[in-house]
Design a protein around this motif. Structure first.
Motif, short mmCIF file in Angstrom:
data_model
loop_
_atom_site.label_atom_id
_atom_site.label_comp_id
_atom_site.label_asym_id
_atom_site.label_seq_id
_atom_site.Cartn_x
_atom_site.Cartn_y
_atom_site.Cartn_z
N GLU A 121 7.30 -6.67 -6.93
CA GLU A 121 8.30 -5.97 -6.13
C GLU A 121 7.94 -4.49 -6.00
OE1 GLU A 121 13.05 -6.03 -6.21
OE2 GLU A 121 12.17 -4.66 -7.69
N SER A 122 7.89 -4.02 -4.75
CA SER A 122 7.61 -2.61 -4.50
C SER A 122 8.92 -1.87 -4.21
CB SER A 122 6.68 -2.46 -3.30
OG SER A 122 7.36 -2.81 -2.10
N GLU A 123 8.83 -0.55 -4.19
CA GLU A 123 10.02 0.23 -3.87
C GLU A 123 10.53 -0.10 -2.46
OE1 GLU A 123 9.39 4.37 -4.55
OE2 GLU A 123 9.39 4.16 -6.74
N SER A 124 9.62 -0.35 -1.54
CA SER A 124 10.03 -0.73 -0.18
C SER A 124 10.74 -2.08 -0.19
CB SER A 124 8.81 -0.77 0.75
OG SER A 124 9.18 -1.15 2.05
N ASN A 125 10.22 -3.05 -0.96
CA ASN A 125 10.89 -4.35 -1.07
C ASN A 125 12.30 -4.19 -1.62
OD1 ASN A 125 7.81 -5.77 -2.30
ND2 ASN A 125 8.54 -5.74 -0.19
N SER A 156 10.03 4.85 2.23
CA SER A 156 8.60 5.07 2.08
C SER A 156 8.08 5.69 3.37
CB SER A 156 7.87 3.76 1.79
OG SER A 156 8.02 2.86 2.86
N ASP A 157 6.95 6.39 3.27
CA ASP A 157 6.38 7.00 4.47
C ASP A 157 4.92 6.67 4.68
OD1 ASP A 157 5.21 8.50 2.50
OD2 ASP A 157 6.07 10.42 3.12
N ASP A 158 4.31 5.94 3.75
CA ASP A 158 2.89 5.58 3.88
C ASP A 158 2.69 4.21 3.25
OD1 ASP A 158 0.08 5.57 4.10
OD2 ASP A 158 -0.11 6.45 2.10
N PRO A 159 2.27 3.20 4.01
CA PRO A 159 2.18 1.85 3.45
C PRO A 159 1.19 1.70 2.31
CG PRO A 159 1.15 1.95 5.62
CD PRO A 159 1.88 3.24 5.43
N GLY A 160 0.21 2.59 2.25
CA GLY A 160 -0.79 2.45 1.19
C GLY A 160 -0.40 3.02 -0.15
N SER A 161 0.66 3.83 -0.18
CA SER A 161 1.01 4.54 -1.42
C SER A 161 2.35 4.12 -2.01
CB SER A 161 1.01 6.05 -1.18
OG SER A 161 1.97 6.40 -0.20
N ILE A 162 2.89 2.99 -1.57
CA ILE A 162 4.19 2.52 -2.09
C ILE A 162 3.98 1.94 -3.49
CG2 ILE A 162 6.12 0.95 -1.73
CD1 ILE A 162 5.34 0.96 1.28
N PRO A 163 4.67 2.43 -4.52
CA PRO A 163 4.48 1.92 -5.88
C PRO A 163 5.39 0.73 -6.18
CG PRO A 163 5.94 3.79 -5.95
CD PRO A 163 5.55 3.63 -4.49
N LEU A 199 -1.73 0.75 -3.25
CA LEU A 199 -1.29 1.06 -4.61
C LEU A 199 -0.53 -0.10 -5.25
CD1 LEU A 199 -0.89 3.04 -6.98
CD2 LEU A 199 1.12 3.94 -5.75
N ARG A 200 0.41 -0.71 -4.52
CA ARG A 200 1.24 -1.75 -5.14
C ARG A 200 0.41 -2.96 -5.56
NH1 ARG A 200 2.16 -1.14 0.26
NH2 ARG A 200 2.28 -2.94 1.67
N ALA A 201 -0.65 -3.27 -4.84
CA ALA A 201 -1.52 -4.37 -5.24
C ALA A 201 -2.37 -3.97 -6.45
CB ALA A 201 -2.42 -4.79 -4.09
N ARG A 202 -2.86 -2.74 -6.46
CA ARG A 202 -3.68 -2.28 -7.60
C ARG A 202 -2.84 -2.21 -8.88
NH1 ARG A 202 -5.04 2.68 -7.12
NH2 ARG A 202 -4.19 3.26 -5.08
N GLN A 203 -1.58 -1.77 -8.74
CA GLN A 203 -0.71 -1.74 -9.92
C GLN A 203 -0.41 -3.15 -10.41
OE1 GLN A 203 2.62 0.61 -8.43
NE2 GLN A 203 1.90 2.40 -9.59
N THR A 204 -0.26 -4.09 -9.49
CA THR A 204 -0.02 -5.48 -9.90
C THR A 204 -1.23 -6.06 -10.61
OG1 THR A 204 1.44 -5.75 -7.98
CG2 THR A 204 0.72 -7.76 -9.09
N ALA A 205 -2.42 -5.68 -10.17
CA ALA A 205 -3.66 -6.20 -10.77
C ALA A 205 -3.94 -5.62 -12.15
CB ALA A 205 -4.84 -5.91 -9.84
N GLN A 206 -3.43 -4.43 -12.43
CA GLN A 206 -3.88 -3.71 -13.63
C GLN A 206 -3.68 -4.47 -14.94
OE1 GLN A 206 -5.80 -0.89 -13.53
NE2 GLN A 206 -6.09 -1.60 -15.64
N HIS A 209 2.66 4.77 14.04
CA HIS A 209 3.44 5.92 14.51
C HIS A 209 4.60 6.24 13.59
CE1 HIS A 209 5.47 2.38 16.15
NE2 HIS A 209 6.57 3.11 16.30
N LEU A 210 4.91 5.32 12.66
CA LEU A 210 5.98 5.60 11.69
C LEU A 210 5.45 6.19 10.39
CD1 LEU A 210 8.25 2.43 12.07
CD2 LEU A 210 8.42 4.63 13.25
N HIS A 211 4.12 6.24 10.24
CA HIS A 211 3.56 6.81 9.02
C HIS A 211 3.91 8.29 8.95
CE1 HIS A 211 0.24 3.48 8.92
NE2 HIS A 211 1.47 3.00 8.91
N GLY A 212 4.23 8.73 7.76
CA GLY A 212 4.64 10.12 7.58
C GLY A 212 6.11 10.36 7.84
N ARG A 213 6.81 9.30 8.28
CA ARG A 213 8.25 9.40 8.49
C ARG A 213 8.95 8.54 7.45
NH1 ARG A 213 8.77 8.63 15.09
NH2 ARG A 213 7.08 10.05 15.68
N THR A 214 9.82 9.13 6.70
CA THR A 214 10.47 8.42 5.61
C THR A 214 11.52 7.46 6.17
OG1 THR A 214 10.11 10.29 4.14
CG2 THR A 214 11.75 8.67 3.47
#
Length: 228
Positions: free
Chosen positions: A21-25, A30-37, A66-73, A97-102
């Motif tokens: 489960e990520s913070e977005s879930n 969130s504002d960047d899909p790659g950095s959601i923890p 990030l969320r996949a890497r944290q799950t793998a750790q 176009h939504l990146h960078g927008r919270t």
């Protein structure tokens, strides 16, 4: 394990695992899909995945997100002898176009519906991936798995990517048209994969991987939060 005698067929098990489960879930912004923890529950799921694996992986694959890497750790920590690689198994990202927008996931839904409603498989705005591009990635992923000569392989990835892999195996489609994109949307809306859900593939002697059973395995649900 000793060598196989004549007549035996090598079968490699591949586990595609959706991140915890990520913070977005959980409905957070969130504002960047790659950095959601991950959330605390997501970290708990990650530890549970590591404990649930019975065999030492020959290879652990992670998405760059990030969320996949944290799950793998926790799995990487439990099996330090396993090879670990980053492959392009990141989530399908089509709303740049939504990146960078919270925003929350719920607030992004109207934009997502508009994208799928237009059903243009080759459409990609600046910085986005087209649906055709997604299927190209799933094809490359499956070809790379076919070349794998030892297992099991554990892949920490994302829900839409997993559904695209399953759909590709079931249909054989690599160059979708509008109707086939709509067909995938219907499939994806019904073939739900929970956080920490697992799809198992079987790869036999370099053949194309096969989807095992067409269903998902998943961990027990998180315990209910106590009211505060």
């Amino acid at each position: 394990m000793g060598g196989m005698g004549e007549g035996w067929t090598a079968v490699i098990r591949v586990f595609l695992i959706r991140h915890g489960e990520s913070e977005s879930n959980a409905g957070l912004t969130s504002d960047d899909p790659g950095s959601i923890p991950l959330t605390p529950d997501g970290h708990r799921q990650a530890r549970q995945i590591a404990r649930a694996l019975a065999d030492i992986p020959a290879l652990i694959v992670t998405s760059r997100y990030l969320r996949a890497r944290q799950t793998a750790q926790p799995t990487i920590s439990r099996f330090p002898a396993a090879a670990c690689e980053e492959w392009p198994v990141h989530e399908f990202t089509y709303l740049p176009h939504l990146h960078g927008r919270t925003r929350t996931a719920q607030e992004r839904q109207p934009y997502a519906r508009a994208y799928w409603d237009q059903a243009n498989p080759d459409y990609a705005s600046d910085g986005a991936e087209s649906f055709t591009g997604l299927l190209s990635r799933t094809t490359d992923f499956l070809n790379r798995l076919s070349a794998q000569r030892s297992g099991p392989v554990v892949v920490f990835t994302h829900g839409l990517f997993m559904r695209a892999v399953a759909w590709s195996l079931l249909t054989g489609i690599t160059r979708p048209d509008e109707n086939q994109m709509r067909s995938f949307r219907r499939f994806a809306n019904r073939y739900l994969i929970p956080n920490a859900g697992v799809i198992e593939l079987r790869n036999t002697d370099g053949d194309a991987p096969a989807l095992l059973g067409g269903s998902t395995i998943h961990l027990p649900a998180a315990p209910a939060r106590r009211p505060r």
